[in-house]
Design an enzyme around this catalytic site. Structure first.
Site, short mmCIF file in Angstrom:
data_model
loop_
_atom_site.label_atom_id
_atom_site.label_comp_id
_atom_site.label_asym_id
_atom_site.label_seq_id
_atom_site.Cartn_x
_atom_site.Cartn_y
_atom_site.Cartn_z
N ARG A 49 0.85 -1.19 0.00
CA ARG A 49 0.00 0.00 0.00
C ARG A 49 0.88 1.23 0.00
O ARG A 49 2.09 1.14 0.10
CB ARG A 49 -1.01 0.00 1.17
CG ARG A 49 -0.60 -0.68 2.40
CD ARG A 49 0.08 0.09 3.52
NE ARG A 49 -0.01 1.50 3.50
CZ ARG A 49 1.04 2.29 3.63
NH1 ARG A 49 2.27 1.80 3.77
NH2 ARG A 49 0.91 3.58 3.64
N GLN A 199 -1.87 2.46 10.03
CA GLN A 199 -0.60 2.49 9.29
C GLN A 199 0.48 3.28 10.03
O GLN A 199 1.67 3.01 9.88
CB GLN A 199 -0.80 3.11 7.89
CG GLN A 199 -1.59 2.25 6.93
CD GLN A 199 -3.07 2.59 6.94
OE1 GLN A 199 -3.61 2.99 7.96
NE2 GLN A 199 -3.74 2.41 5.82
N ASP A 240 -1.87 10.88 -2.03
CA ASP A 240 -2.30 9.84 -2.98
C ASP A 240 -2.63 10.43 -4.34
O ASP A 240 -2.51 9.76 -5.37
CB ASP A 240 -3.51 9.08 -2.43
CG ASP A 240 -3.05 8.15 -1.32
OD1 ASP A 240 -2.89 8.63 -0.19
OD2 ASP A 240 -2.79 6.98 -1.61
O1 MRU Z 1 -4.59 3.25 2.30
P1 MRU Z 1 -3.10 3.43 2.18
O2 MRU Z 1 -2.35 2.87 3.32
O3 MRU Z 1 -2.59 2.99 0.84
O4 MRU Z 1 -2.92 5.02 2.24
C1 MRU Z 1 -1.64 5.54 2.09
C2 MRU Z 1 -1.55 7.00 2.28
O5 MRU Z 1 -2.54 7.69 2.45
C3 MRU Z 1 -0.19 7.62 2.16
O6 MRU Z 1 -0.09 8.74 2.97
C4 MRU Z 1 0.04 8.05 0.71
O7 MRU Z 1 -0.20 6.97 -0.16
C5 MRU Z 1 1.41 8.54 0.48
S1 MRU Z 1 2.59 7.24 0.47
C6 MRU Z 1 4.11 7.86 0.07
#
Ligand code: MRU
Length: 353
Positions: A49, A199, A240
């Site tokens: 992720r 996370q 994202d």
């Molecule tokens: O749902 P996830 O864990 O994929 O979300 C990840 C995030 O929101 C991160 O902050 C984002 O992808 C930046 S990663 C360098």
């Protein structure tokens, strides 16, 4: 720490090796993925992720498909590749890096459309490896630019995981924190636990601990209080997808942090490679936001047997929110630090090919 993602040649074709992030911090287990369906499952269930890492996995998935395709004719082979791209594109909607990487693979297929199957397989393998290497280089550049913004002896707060695990390595927001720490500028990192999937607590704290970067985990609801106590000098998060005007989609809870940072006059920085910028979207309201299942909220862990919410109560679980550009102090990219007005400064970073 093992590499977030690697591609290896096996007898029958490629294997994509990832760390199963759902098991961290209790278990560091590598998974060998040998089919596109397995790569899709790994992305959907957050075994891998983070926006850039998802892009790397998607690129590797296309190369994997090419190397293991059983199609007999060239037309069927090309159809199988297109199918794999469609399946990978349908895994998660918000991180634009996924679509950027798939587009890059589609272009590589088009460039080698007349080549033999073996040549196409090696071209796609090379392209996927480049996507991964390129992401690592971008993270290091973000770190170099971003550390200038961090004052000596800073306490910074971060949300979710924008670290080595979320990228090909080093990280975006954590890349800045790593680089600033190497420069002796980090006193402490406040790590938001990041409900619902934790996370921050599970992944960011694990990464920081491995490198002896002092960190303290707080629940998301404690951020306001540590800011009010003047214990935060800067907030730094990943992204994202960033719209052309600088609006930022990132993990749910980011928007609230940006409002808190503005109220307490704390700089709020976003760190992301330029392939996280979606120049086709004029504003953040156009960014598709992933809605995830209720079990992530009703249960504290994937295999928990007891719900923490009465059975039958409705659940709302958007995975991301959008922070308006007016709350963002600067966007740290691999091409430089963009300041407002973002519609102009980000436009200068657009990569044309
Ligand atoms: O749902 P996830 O864990 O994929 O979300 C990840 C995030 O929101 C991160 O902050 C984002 O992808 C930046 S990663 C360098």
């Amino acid at each position: 720490m093992p590499a977030t993602i690697t591609i290896e040649q096996e007898d029958e074709g490629l294997a994509v090796i990832i760390i199963d992030q759902t098991l961290l911090p209790n278990q560091t287990k590598l998974l060998r993925l040998r089919a596109v369906a397995e790569v899709c499952e790994a992305i959907r269930s957050l075994r891998i992720r983070g926006a850039p890492a998802i892009g790397c996995a998607a690129a590797a998935g296309v190369a994997l498909c090419a190397s293991r395709a059983e199609a007999r004719t060239q037309t069927a082979f090309m159809g199988q590749l297109e199918d794999s791209i469609a399946q990978l594109a349908a895994t998660r909607p918000t991180a634009v890096n996924l679509f950027w990487a798939l587009e890059r693979m589609r272009k590589a297929i088009a460039r080698h459309g007349q080549s033999s199957r073996a040549q196409l397989v090696s071209a796609l393998t090379l392209e996927a490896r480049k996507v991964i290497a390129d992401d690592l280089a971008r993270c290091h550049a973000i770190g170099r630019y971003g550390r200038q913004l961090i004052e000596p002896s800073s306490a910074v707060l971060t949300h979710c995981n924008a670290g080595a695990l979320a990228t090909a390595g080093y990280g975006t927001a954590l890349g800045v924190i790593r680089a600033a720490h190497e420069a002796g500028r980090i006193r402490q990192v406040w790590v938001d636990e990041t409900r619902p999937l934790l996370q921050g607590a599970r992944l960011t704290a694990w990464e920081l601990q491995q490198e002896d970067i002092p960190c303290v985990v707080i629940t998301d609801s404690m951020a306001a209080s540590v800011m009010a106590d003047r214990q935060v000098d800067a907030v730094i998060v990943g992204a994202d997808r960033i719209a052309a005007n600088g609006d930022v989609a990132n993990k749910i809870g980011t928007y609230g942090l940006a409002i808190l940072a503005r109220y307490h006059r704390i700089p709020f920085y976003v760190a992301a490679p330029v392939n996280t910028i979606d120049y086709q979207l004029t504003a953040g309201s156009e960014i598709p936001i992933e809605q995830r299942g209720p079990a992530e909220i009703t249960h504290l862990a994937e295999h928990a047997t007891h719900p923490i919410v009465p059975i039958g109560v409705a659940i709302h679980n958007p995975a991301f929110d959008v922070t308006p550009h007016s709350l963002v102090s600067a966007i740290i990219t691999d091409r430089g630090i963009a300041q407002p007005p973002y519609v102009e400064t980000l436009a200068a970073y657009q990569e044309l090919d």
